[in-house]
Design an enzyme around this catalytic site. Structure first.
Site, PDB file in Angstrom:
ATOM      1  CG  ASP A 188      -9.472   3.634   7.049  1.00 33.51           C
ATOM      2  OD1 ASP A 188      -8.869   4.668   6.708  1.00 33.51           O
ATOM      3  OD2 ASP A 188     -10.288   3.049   6.319  1.00 33.51           O
ATOM      4  CG  ASP A 232      -8.784   8.226   1.627  1.00 37.94           C
ATOM      5  OD1 ASP A 232      -8.380   8.307   0.450  1.00 37.94           O
ATOM      6  OD2 ASP A 232      -9.990   8.223   1.920  1.00 37.94           O
TER       7      ASP A 232
END
Length: 399
Positions: free
Chosen positions: A113, A175
């Site tokens: 992330d 993601d």
């Protein structure tokens, strides 16, 4: 708002005079976002805390620190509002919040992330200011993210913590497509060809292994680190291993559209359309998805405004790349319809709390952040509005 130049160049190729916004006033909704963000600025305790979500019954945000995967969205919102308003207050606050995240780039990569954290913050900041210190952080972050790439498998390890916790030797989640943008940017700004190659290989491997025949995606693919073979395909945040988790499909639409922008390879544009089409075909009438398209309690299942916001922003971009006029206009029209619904009294927070949008769902299987405002919904809603504004401006110049 990042990536507007491509819209300015391409929008005139497909927007006809018939594409009027009717009763949707993008300027009005942007002003609303500005007003809501000012409320948050008045409430936030200090620049080392970042809004994440608003719990049921509350009006103010729950905050996280720099290590949370959502920490980059608030600085990104502030940078986009600074660009929109020119108000230096937004620039000052954006800069301060952004710099709080710098150490994430120099910590041994702990998660995929880094793109969400640092590209949304430093990336937007560098785009607006061209501050060389931001560029340095971004390049360091890209190098850190690249250490998670496994060449035998061909993807970036998404969750290192799950290797031991869940016995997932090498896991890749959908993601992660969003974080490839950091690598593409770095490759063009001094980071080297290797980062570009990693991003492309990750996208190709994901395209091959993470999708069903109907182009819906599996949330997680677990790989064998020795052979590179797929061990299993499962979900972590969706209803079931075989269901279509709404935000996961939104990440895929956005991610593959972005990969096409960066590579200009037709196969990525074709694939982006396929993953967009299955999403659009299965939407309810108001175009805001339930948290999972296969949730057993539909129509009483919670919605996910965040998935709608991500998709609206992605479709606006995708519509500028599609050569077939009818398909291009369909993506554009669907994005407008999504934004209209998100801008209605049903989904806007208005006087209820300090967020932009209501009714997002974070992690339903663990009952985490269900039917509440979430910061990434606000980020992509604002991004979509700014993309539309740029398209409208180009449209006016053209016609």
């Amino acid at each position: 708002m990042r990536h507007l130049p491509y819209i300015a160049i391409l929008a005139t190729l497909f927007i006809s005079c018939q594409h009027k916004q009717n009763d949707f006033e993008v300027q009005k909704e942007l002003k609303y976002c500005e007003q809501q963000a000012r409320k948050t600025l008045a409430q936030i305790p200090n620049d080392s805390l970042f809004p994440r979500s608003i719990s049921k019954g509350k009006t103010n945000w729950d905050y996280v620190d720099r290590a949370d995967w959502t920490s980059g969205f608030w600085p990104g919102i502030l940078w986009n509002l600074y660009q929109y308003t020119g108000d230096k207050l937004f620039k000052i606050k954006a800069d301060s919040a952004t710099r709080e995240l710098a150490s994430n780039a120099y910590t041994a990569s702990f998660d995929h992330d880094l793109g969400f954290m640092l590209y949304n913050s430093f990336g937007n900041g560098y785009r607006v200011t061209k501050d060389s210190s931001y560029k340095k952080v971004l390049l360091a972050a890209a190098d850190s993210l690249a250490t998670l790439f496994n060449p035998t498998i061909g993807t970036i390890l998404s969750w290192p913590s799950m290797v031991k916790k869940m016995n997932w030797p090498h896991n890749t989640i959908i993601d992660n497509m969003m974080n490839l943008e950091l690598l593409f940017w770095a490759a063009k700004n001094g980071g080297g060809q290797k980062l570009y190659d990693i991003a492309v290989k990750h996208a190709l491997t994901t395209m091959k292994n993470q999708f069903r025949p109907d182009y819906s995606n599996y949330h997680v693919v677990v790989y064998d680190t020795t052979t590179g073979r797929v061990i299993k395909r499962i979900t972590h945040q969706g209803y079931s291993d075989s269901s279509m988790w709404a935000r996961g499909q939104a990440w895929a639409i956005y991610g593959f559209t972005m990969v096409y922008r960066e590579t200009h390879e037709q196969k990525f544009l074709d694939f982006a359309q396929k993953v967009a089409n299955v999403y659009l075909q299965r939407l309810p009438k108001d175009l805001i998805p339930y948290w999972d398209f296969n949730a057993p309690d539909i129509p009483n299942a919670p919605r996910d405004a965040s998935a709608a916001a991500v998709t609206a922003s992605a479709l606006l971009e995708l519509s500028t790349y599609v050569g077939e006029k009818r398909q291009s206009e369909n993506y554009f029209d669907k994005a407008i319809a999504m934004l209209k619904e998100l801008s209605s009294s049903k989904y806007q927070s208005r006087e209820k709390n300090d967020a932009f949008l209501l009714h997002s769902t974070g992690n339903m299987p663990i009952h985490g952040e269900v039917d509440v405002p979430i910061i990434y919904a606000d980020y992509y809603y604002l991004e979509a509005l700014l993309r539309l504004k740029e398209i409208e401006n180009t449209h006016k110049l053209k016609f």
